[in-house]
Motif scaffolding. Sequence first.
Motif, PDB file in Angstrom:
ATOM      1  N   LEU A   1      24.987  38.528  39.574  1.00 38.13           N
ATOM      2  CA  LEU A   1      24.331  39.322  39.887  1.00 38.13           C
ATOM      3  C   LEU A   1      24.048  40.755  39.557  1.00 38.13           C
ATOM      4  O   LEU A   1      25.149  40.719  38.765  1.00 38.13           O
ATOM      5  CB  LEU A   1      25.760  40.198  41.239  1.00 38.13           C
ATOM      6  N   PRO A   2      23.409  42.122  39.869  1.00 35.34           N
ATOM      7  CA  PRO A   2      23.331  42.978  38.777  1.00 35.34           C
ATOM      8  C   PRO A   2      24.437  43.720  39.279  1.00 35.34           C
ATOM      9  O   PRO A   2      25.693  43.820  39.732  1.00 35.34           O
ATOM     10  CB  PRO A   2      22.319  43.202  40.037  1.00 35.34           C
ATOM     11  N   PRO A   3      25.172  44.134  37.925  1.00 32.99           N
ATOM     12  CA  PRO A   3      26.541  45.209  37.955  1.00 32.99           C
ATOM     13  C   PRO A   3      26.355  46.194  38.535  1.00 32.99           C
ATOM     14  O   PRO A   3      27.293  46.290  38.941  1.00 32.99           O
ATOM     15  CB  PRO A   3      26.445  45.891  36.495  1.00 32.99           C
ATOM     16  N   LEU A   4      25.132  47.059  39.461  1.00 40.49           N
ATOM     17  CA  LEU A   4      25.169  48.109  39.897  1.00 40.49           C
ATOM     18  C   LEU A   4      23.630  47.582  40.791  1.00 40.49           C
ATOM     19  O   LEU A   4      23.051  46.609  41.408  1.00 40.49           O
ATOM     20  CB  LEU A   4      24.010  49.656  38.770  1.00 40.49           C
ATOM     21  N   GLY A   5      23.882  48.594  42.137  1.00 40.85           N
ATOM     22  CA  GLY A   5      23.178  48.782  43.249  1.00 40.85           C
ATOM     23  C   GLY A   5      23.812  47.735  44.329  1.00 40.85           C
ATOM     24  O   GLY A   5      24.750  46.931  43.996  1.00 40.85           O
TER      25      GLY A   5
ATOM     26  N   GLY B   1      26.705  38.894  34.327  1.00 46.52           N
ATOM     27  CA  GLY B   1      25.153  38.526  34.839  1.00 46.52           C
ATOM     28  C   GLY B   1      24.162  37.984  36.258  1.00 46.52           C
ATOM     29  O   GLY B   1      23.127  37.674  36.389  1.00 46.52           O
TER      30      GLY B   1
ATOM     31  N   LEU C   1      18.747  39.470  46.982  1.00 50.06           N
ATOM     32  CA  LEU C   1      19.989  39.264  45.056  1.00 50.06           C
ATOM     33  C   LEU C   1      20.643  37.990  45.391  1.00 50.06           C
ATOM     34  O   LEU C   1      21.600  37.191  44.806  1.00 50.06           O
ATOM     35  CB  LEU C   1      20.285  40.481  44.798  1.00 50.06           C
TER      36      LEU C   1
ATOM     37  N   LYS D   1      29.439  39.959  39.036  1.00 48.82           N
ATOM     38  CA  LYS D   1      29.229  40.817  37.946  1.00 48.82           C
ATOM     39  C   LYS D   1      28.679  41.147  37.166  1.00 48.82           C
ATOM     40  O   LYS D   1      28.231  41.363  36.399  1.00 48.82           O
ATOM     41  CB  LYS D   1      29.261  41.884  39.013  1.00 48.82           C
ATOM     42  N   THR D   2      29.782  40.503  36.558  1.00 46.59           N
ATOM     43  CA  THR D   2      30.933  40.399  34.874  1.00 46.59           C
ATOM     44  C   THR D   2      29.650  39.872  34.096  1.00 46.59           C
ATOM     45  O   THR D   2      29.656  39.838  32.483  1.00 46.59           O
ATOM     46  CB  THR D   2      31.498  40.508  35.000  1.00 46.59           C
TER      47      THR D   2
END
Lengths: 226, 532
Positions: free
Chosen positions: B313-317, B311, B323, B308-309
């Motif tokens: 996976l998205p960092p939020l949600g 890119g 995904l 997630k850090t």
Amino acid sequence: MDRNIVLAGVGGQGILTMARAILRVALENGLHVKQAEVHGMSQRGGAVFSHLRISDREIFSELIPAGNANLILAVEPLEALRYAGMLCTGGIIVTNSRPIVNIEDYPAIEGLLDELTQLPDVVAFDMDRLARVAGSTLASNLVALGAASSAIGFKWADMVDAVGGLFPTKGERVRETNLRALRFGRKAAEIYANAIRIGKTPVEARAEIDGLSEADLELAEGAVPT
Amino acid sequence: MKPSTTLGLGDEAIAWGAMDAGISGAFSYPGTPATEILEAVQSEAPHLWSSWSANEKVAYEEALGMSYAGCRALVAMKHVGLNVAADPFINSAITGVNAGLVLAVADDPGMNSSQNEQDSRFYADFAKVPCFEPSDAQEAYDMTRAAFDLSERFRLPVMVRITTRTAHGRSKVKREKIRIPNHWTHGHPDPMDWTLVPTNARRRYEHLLSIQEPIRNALEDGRWNPMRLAGPRGILCSGAGWNDVRECLGAEPRDSILRIGAYPLPLKKLNQFFNHCREVLIVEDGYPLIESKLRGLKGPPGVVVRGKTDGGLPPLGALTPELVDAFLTGRELPPPAIGRLVVPRPPQLCKGCPHSDSFGALRDAVAEYPDALLFGDIGCYTLGAMPPFKAVHTCVDMGASIGMAHGAVRAGAHPVICTIGDSTFAHSGMPALLGAVRSDARMTVAILDNATTAMTGAQDSFATGETLLEIVRGLGVKDLCVIEPLRKNHSANVEAVKSAIEHPGLSVIVARRECIHYRRAGCELPLRQEGE
């Protein structure tokens, strides 16, 4: 046997009740099931959905991946359209055509139904009216369940058992109403599908359903749906 | 109760795991997506103590007291509820527990019904207590049972952490034989352990540090962090992410897999994993906690880490199967194929809700005060922020409305009005009101009393009706007025609000009318099918 069903409606329309009935039949048939549902804020008239996955093999994600839903079963047409992108090729939408207009920018209903019925394999008619004829405006969800029952593919007798057993404390009249709603939904969906097959437009097919009497909606004496 | 298989929500499975582990009581405050945990105990085991608590801090302290007195307890809450309970939680790791104590926390990635998506695993790490993270209802059951054993082995609270999709996901749960509620015989707890004056606290903290390694080893060799070394690409996943990984790659992926189901992290396995793999993809259902620890400042040498850090996976949600699929396979995300007519349908106040009438009166009363500040709080009445009312300007945390209003008064603002529900008021409004009373702050507090905790499904509210009025008077409020929020009372109610605004000190208005979904004992309102 693989069913990925997206249930959709507005908070309070009873989509979790539909899920309960379907799950009960799935369990009794020894199938694997997983379900995802939305609680909390959506109780208050917002969009609600549930993902229901049924299979004879192990199920991994409780969420249906986009493009993998065989059926969108909706009690409200805007909600049906909201999840249309979840459908796989050959997937079906079964939805009530009566809108719940509780937001200011709700689209014009005729335009909405046109957009919806342009998608392949959509069954959309006024289920509120059929619920009223069956005995209660609260039973639109069971009309929808009946309408989707052949797409779901369980034995009719099992569906009847499951719906009959939904509200054991509410008495015989409620039970009868719910079973009538289920039957009317099934019959109306068949009539709608036939109408489309012989070349009628969705508007005409909806009108045909709107013209059906209680006698028209009841299954023939002794007839078991295939 | 003999072993059986049934369908359950993740929340229910946690409750069942606790009941079958032999608890004597369960404690909680309503909060989506954790509410159903206590409700499952109430519904299946009415002989156990399972009443709602006034707030999460009190719920935790009550559970801790039960544990202290020798009986097992479960305490449950949503992620932001743990912020409220953080004080007793963190300090209960220093005192330790007596009988088993399990804290179940349900996080809300994607913020379906919350102000943030904070990750409660951080709290377990911070407090230095073990944490389990199930991926489905069966694991939630098994891990909760195991959590009680672990709690009693190391005399520490143990966390079980789930997210919304597991809390509200339903699947098969096989239950084991129930264990009878304990006759725990570890004797009277030592006051030197439980009284945290500095000399005791230092000694207890040293003890807590000394058992970290044994805890890590106990979990390392257990069944909760399974590892399978195969291909050179490794997938490290925790929680519900495992379901999406298998959805994408099948039951037996070619990649090496390390599943994290229990913390502290299994260092030996992690070392093996990173020695074996050339690339590691991290799939976490929440903040990139594992990822951040593993990356550190420079990242593990010789291994490419994605998550997630960077890119991947998205960092939020919240995680979704699409995904995770795009992350693991490089396939393009399917475009969100939404019909062009689709518009959002957010939640809103029900037809006939008393809050509509309260906010209608408030809106009209402040119409001539363009500088009016309207502080809001958490409940159905937060929806007063929406049109046609727009009578809520802030909503920060439970009970914030009154304190923030007081602070704004001290900045010189006028008029200042805050709205708070009866259950929120009992939760954390009272100390703030006490402060405003003490200095007779020039503000208006509108307590919207609908007799219940409505948004979460109509749970008990402690300070309602006459009790609420007694409490408000007991806190010292002199200028108190009760109105009934109804259309026919609109003019009178507008006048009442204006009058309160003009009052040179603190005014409290109680707007009292029952929620239309309020369930009286033995009387179920037939407005809708099923609590949805």
